[in-house]
Design a protein around this motif. Sequence first.
Motif, PDB file in Angstrom:
ATOM      1  N   PHE A  98       0.855  -1.189   0.000  1.00 25.94           N
ATOM      2  CA  PHE A  98       0.000   0.000   0.000  1.00 25.94           C
ATOM      3  C   PHE A  98       0.887   1.235   0.000  1.00 25.94           C
ATOM      4  CE2 PHE A  98      -3.051  -3.011   1.948  1.00 25.94           C
ATOM      5  CZ  PHE A  98      -4.130  -2.798   1.111  1.00 25.94           C
TER       6      PHE A  98
ATOM      7  N   THR B 234       0.721   5.212   0.551  1.00 24.20           N
ATOM      8  CA  THR B 234      -0.137   6.312   0.978  1.00 24.20           C
ATOM      9  C   THR B 234       0.693   7.572   1.019  1.00 24.20           C
ATOM     10  OG1 THR B 234       0.288   5.535   3.219  1.00 24.20           O
ATOM     11  CG2 THR B 234      -1.872   5.055   2.297  1.00 24.20           C
TER      12      THR B 234
ATOM     13  N   THR C  20       3.574   0.444   2.803  1.00 24.06           N
ATOM     14  CA  THR C  20       3.348  -0.661   3.728  1.00 24.06           C
ATOM     15  C   THR C  20       3.250  -1.948   2.936  1.00 24.06           C
ATOM     16  OG1 THR C  20       2.006   0.822   5.072  1.00 24.06           O
ATOM     17  CG2 THR C  20       1.875  -1.529   5.581  1.00 24.06           C
TER      18      THR C  20
ATOM     19  N   GLY D 150      -3.606 -14.380  12.834  1.00 18.64           N
ATOM     20  CA  GLY D 150      -2.415 -13.537  12.764  1.00 18.64           C
ATOM     21  C   GLY D 150      -2.628 -12.289  13.583  1.00 18.64           C
ATOM     22  N   PRO D 151      -1.544 -11.677  14.042  1.00 19.47           N
ATOM     23  CA  PRO D 151      -1.676 -10.459  14.854  1.00 19.47           C
ATOM     24  C   PRO D 151      -2.292  -9.307  14.058  1.00 19.47           C
ATOM     25  CG  PRO D 151       0.644 -11.157  14.700  1.00 19.47           C
ATOM     26  CD  PRO D 151      -0.154 -12.066  13.818  1.00 19.47           C
TER      27      PRO D 151
ATOM     28  N   THR E 122      -7.191  -9.321   6.546  1.00 12.75           N
ATOM     29  CA  THR E 122      -8.288  -8.653   5.839  1.00 12.75           C
ATOM     30  C   THR E 122      -7.877  -8.313   4.414  1.00 12.75           C
ATOM     31  OG1 THR E 122      -9.188  -7.811   7.908  1.00 12.75           O
ATOM     32  CG2 THR E 122      -9.860  -6.668   5.909  1.00 12.75           C
ATOM     33  N   THR E 123      -6.636  -7.899   4.243  1.00 12.55           N
ATOM     34  CA  THR E 123      -6.159  -7.593   2.891  1.00 12.55           C
ATOM     35  C   THR E 123      -6.244  -8.835   2.009  1.00 12.55           C
ATOM     36  OG1 THR E 123      -4.666  -5.946   3.832  1.00 12.55           O
ATOM     37  CG2 THR E 123      -4.216  -6.657   1.572  1.00 12.55           C
TER      38      THR E 123
ATOM     39  N   GLU F 194     -14.790  -7.341   8.025  1.00 14.54           N
ATOM     40  CA  GLU F 194     -14.423  -6.761   9.303  1.00 14.54           C
ATOM     41  C   GLU F 194     -15.053  -5.383   9.507  1.00 14.54           C
ATOM     42  OE1 GLU F 194     -10.280  -5.164   9.195  1.00 14.54           O
ATOM     43  OE2 GLU F 194     -10.076  -6.477  10.914  1.00 14.54           O
TER      44      GLU F 194
ATOM     45  N   HIS G  70      -9.459 -13.396  16.431  1.00 15.51           N
ATOM     46  CA  HIS G  70      -8.392 -13.244  17.429  1.00 15.51           C
ATOM     47  C   HIS G  70      -8.724 -14.041  18.678  1.00 15.51           C
ATOM     48  CE1 HIS G  70      -6.030 -10.296  15.319  1.00 15.51           C
ATOM     49  NE2 HIS G  70      -7.141  -9.658  14.998  1.00 15.51           N
TER      50      HIS G  70
HETATM   51  N1  LIG Z   1      -6.164   0.704   2.380  1.00 13.78           N
HETATM   52  C1  LIG Z   1      -4.982   0.646   2.989  1.00 13.78           C
HETATM   53  N2  LIG Z   1      -4.074   1.639   2.855  1.00 13.78           N
HETATM   54  C2  LIG Z   1      -2.875   1.583   3.460  1.00 13.78           C
HETATM   55  N3  LIG Z   1      -2.475   0.557   4.234  1.00 13.78           N
HETATM   56  C3  LIG Z   1      -3.330  -0.457   4.416  1.00 13.78           C
HETATM   57  C4  LIG Z   1      -4.617  -0.475   3.819  1.00 13.78           C
HETATM   58  N4  LIG Z   1      -5.248  -1.613   4.185  1.00 13.78           N
HETATM   59  C5  LIG Z   1      -4.394  -2.282   4.978  1.00 13.78           C
HETATM   60  N5  LIG Z   1      -3.237  -1.589   5.125  1.00 13.78           N
HETATM   61  C6  LIG Z   1      -2.067  -2.017   5.902  1.00 13.78           C
HETATM   62  O1  LIG Z   1      -1.761  -3.345   5.522  1.00 13.78           O
HETATM   63  C7  LIG Z   1      -1.358  -4.115   6.658  1.00 13.78           C
HETATM   64  C8  LIG Z   1      -2.252  -5.324   6.789  1.00 13.78           C
HETATM   65  O2  LIG Z   1      -3.551  -4.896   7.178  1.00 13.78           O
HETATM   66  P1  LIG Z   1      -4.774  -5.893   7.345  1.00 13.78           P
HETATM   67  O3  LIG Z   1      -5.976  -5.071   7.552  1.00 13.78           O
HETATM   68  O4  LIG Z   1      -4.786  -6.851   6.212  1.00 13.78           O
HETATM   69  O5  LIG Z   1      -4.385  -6.675   8.672  1.00 13.78           O
HETATM   70  P2  LIG Z   1      -5.214  -7.726   9.520  1.00 13.78           P
HETATM   71  O6  LIG Z   1      -4.390  -8.956   9.608  1.00 13.78           O
HETATM   72  O7  LIG Z   1      -6.583  -7.859   8.990  1.00 13.78           O
HETATM   73  O8  LIG Z   1      -5.234  -7.059  10.963  1.00 13.78           O
HETATM   74  P3  LIG Z   1      -6.370  -7.033  12.113  1.00 13.78           P
HETATM   75  O9  LIG Z   1      -6.165  -8.270  12.913  1.00 13.78           O
HETATM   76  O10 LIG Z   1      -6.037  -5.822  12.908  1.00 13.78           O
HETATM   77  O11 LIG Z   1      -7.709  -6.968  11.464  1.00 13.78           O
HETATM   78  C9  LIG Z   1      -1.402  -3.153   7.843  1.00 13.78           C
HETATM   79  O12 LIG Z   1      -0.108  -2.649   8.020  1.00 13.78           O
HETATM   80  C10 LIG Z   1      -2.338  -2.080   7.368  1.00 13.78           C
HETATM   81  O13 LIG Z   1      -2.024  -0.849   7.986  1.00 13.78           O
END
Ligand SMILES: Nc1ncnc2c1ncn2[C@@H]1O[C@H](COP(=O)(O)OP(=O)(O)OP(=O)(O)O)[C@@H](O)[C@H]1O
Length: 327
Positions: A17, A19, A28, A48-49, A55-56, A86, A197
């Motif tokens: 990502f 930004t 990121t 995962g933490p 979510t990505t 989510e 979680h």
């Molecule tokens: N639209 C976006 N723009 C910039 N960074 C993003 C975006 N979406 C996710 N990220 C970054 O990508 C990384 C993975 O995020 P993600 O939401 O996939 O994590 P997650 O495993 O779902 O976490 P959680 O358990 O908190 O839900 C993080 O560092 C997040 O800040």
Amino acid sequence: MERSGAWIEVRGLRKTFRTLAPFRRRETVALDGVSFTVPPFQVTAFLGPNGAGKTTTIKVILGLVLPDQGEVRIEPLGVAMGVLLEGVRNLYWRLTALENLIYFGVLRGLSRSQAQSRGMELLSDFDLAGHAHRPVSTLSRGMQQKVALAVALVNDPPLLMLDEPTLGLDISSALAIRARLRQLAEQEGKTILITTHQMDVAEAVADRVVIINHGRVVAEERVDELKRLFQRSDLELILPAGEWERAGQVLGQFPHRQLERSGGRVRVRFELPDLAGFYDLMRAMAELRVEFERLAQLEPKLEEIFLQFVGIPRPVGAVGGAGQLGG
Ligand SMILES: Nc1ncnc2c1ncn2[C@@H]1O[C@H](COP(=O)(O)OP(=O)(O)OP(=O)(O)O)[C@@H](O)[C@H]1O
Ligand SMILES: [Mg+2]
């Protein structure tokens, strides 16, 4: 029901990502080569933490985020998916719970009466029958979450992708949903991917886990196999406090933690690295003729296995005073 279930294969996903923060560009790396499989008729827990990339990954699978590299294969092509994202409760807030179910059911191909009866059935499964005719905006957060889950299930899709389905639910609702997810996989042949979680949820519903950390898959394994692999010779010993005082100097040399004292008893958990350590401890106990109330081997908890994979050190030899002794 057809016995060739839906499945997903994710290969080599990368996503960075970019930004524009004030005065600087931020990058990121969310996914750093993510590959795993979601096999049919099973519940796969995606763990995962925070920020690991769960979510990505789900958004990439759903086509909501375009990966820089990698591919997603979903079989059969065009299969219906039930989705819970989510924090987003994809509901019409002014419509009632039942109206939402009818609306989304019809949108996904059900007749109005099918959608209505299926909707009522789901609402009563989730203990919401009495709230069917209330606008979603007036429901509690947990109730909204359950309506959103019902919406994901309304058209009976073979594939379910649920991001934190039990987040914020009370105990009985969470238990009902856990049971429902097991039933969906075991009896209704669904293929399910959930993130959570709550390790008790993963432990109760998942056949397999995929653990992701910093955008990389660090484990993909059946839960029973994972437990077998992590089966250490952990022992719980409960003995009179006096015995621990007498023998503790010798026994305390074995790696242990969770010292609890109450009612004149002490509870110790030994974490022995291997079988040799186990025999050494047994020998020491025999030599000292230690009297004890309970000695039991412990199964590794998914939570502990998870923490080993994501590299959060657990307290070793920690001594805690509070707590009750279990029977
Ligand atoms: N639209 C976006 N723009 C910039 N960074 C993003 C975006 N979406 C996710 N990220 C970054 O990508 C990384 C993975 O995020 P993600 O939401 O996939 O994590 P997650 O495993 O779902 O976490 P959680 O358990 O908190 O839900 C993080 O560092 C997040 O800040
Ligand atoms: Mg997330």
